[in-house]
Design a protein around this motif. Structure first.
Motif, mmCIF file in Angstrom:
data_model
loop_
_atom_site.group_PDB
_atom_site.id
_atom_site.type_symbol
_atom_site.label_atom_id
_atom_site.label_comp_id
_atom_site.label_asym_id
_atom_site.label_seq_id
_atom_site.Cartn_x
_atom_site.Cartn_y
_atom_site.Cartn_z
ATOM 1 N N SER A 2 35.849 -32.875 51.245
ATOM 2 C CA SER A 2 35.310 -32.513 51.884
ATOM 3 C C SER A 2 36.401 -33.491 53.410
ATOM 4 O O SER A 2 36.051 -34.127 52.650
ATOM 5 C CB SER A 2 33.512 -33.737 52.575
ATOM 6 N N GLU A 25 33.251 -20.876 59.841
ATOM 7 C CA GLU A 25 33.755 -22.334 58.452
ATOM 8 C C GLU A 25 33.329 -22.954 58.719
ATOM 9 O O GLU A 25 33.187 -24.147 57.872
ATOM 10 C CB GLU A 25 35.495 -22.034 59.736
ATOM 11 N N ALA A 28 30.202 -21.686 56.305
ATOM 12 C CA ALA A 28 31.225 -21.903 54.552
ATOM 13 C C ALA A 28 31.012 -23.304 54.044
ATOM 14 O O ALA A 28 32.019 -23.467 53.158
ATOM 15 C CB ALA A 28 31.961 -20.846 55.279
ATOM 16 N N ARG A 30 34.009 -24.959 54.811
ATOM 17 C CA ARG A 30 35.421 -25.274 55.034
ATOM 18 C C ARG A 30 35.564 -26.425 55.520
ATOM 19 O O ARG A 30 36.291 -27.077 54.622
ATOM 20 C CB ARG A 30 36.088 -24.575 55.435
ATOM 21 N N GLU A 122 44.217 -24.019 59.578
ATOM 22 C CA GLU A 122 44.785 -23.304 58.104
ATOM 23 C C GLU A 122 45.980 -24.213 57.095
ATOM 24 O O GLU A 122 46.051 -24.363 55.937
ATOM 25 C CB GLU A 122 44.817 -22.087 58.481
ATOM 26 N N LEU A 125 44.312 -27.886 55.551
ATOM 27 C CA LEU A 125 43.701 -27.472 54.849
ATOM 28 C C LEU A 125 44.741 -26.687 53.434
ATOM 29 O O LEU A 125 44.652 -27.173 52.365
ATOM 30 C CB LEU A 125 43.027 -26.176 55.040
#
Length: 132
Positions: A2, A25, A28, A30, A122, A125
């Protein structure tokens, strides 16, 4: 794993704006987002040892009390690995140079380009997932 993104801005409507822009996001799972409305509040979040892994910090520069530029070296001392991107309405070359010299990874100007912001998230991540 997480992960957490911390947004620091004294304007309360920024919280709603970020939640709206990243609602898919967030739903979901993410990543999670936390919001601090002052530099001292941000330091409390940064120094908290429990919860999701803090991977990215977006901070406004112009805030009452402690500015984002004054916050930056404290963040660097506490979390040298943390990616910090500053946000400002004044994206001139002098401000950009000061921000980068102080240890920020980048500078985003207002109004915020959320496409650019999403691409940055992104990228972070992907780096964590090892897919870069």
């Amino acid at each position: 794993m997480s992960v957490l993104i911390l947004v620091v801005d004294d304007e309360p409507d920024v919280t709603d704006l970020f939640r709206q822009q990243f609602r898919r996001e967030l739903r979901a799972g993410r990543f999670e987002m936390a919001f601090a409305h002052s530099a001292p509040e941000a330091l409390t979040c940064i120094n908290a040892s429990n919860g999701p892994n803090l991977i990215l910090l977006f901070s406004d520069i112009n805030m009452p009390g402690m500015t984002g530029l004054e916050l930056l070296p404290l963040v660097r001392a506490a979390r040298p690995d943390l990616t910090v991107i500053m946000i400002t309405a004044y994206g001139d070359a002098e401000t950009r140079d000061r921000v980068l010299a102080a240890g920020a990874t980048g500078l985003i100007t207002k109004p915020i380009d959320f496409t650019q912001l999403k691409a940055e998230i992104e990228h972070r991540l992907s780096a964590i997932a090892g897919t870069e």
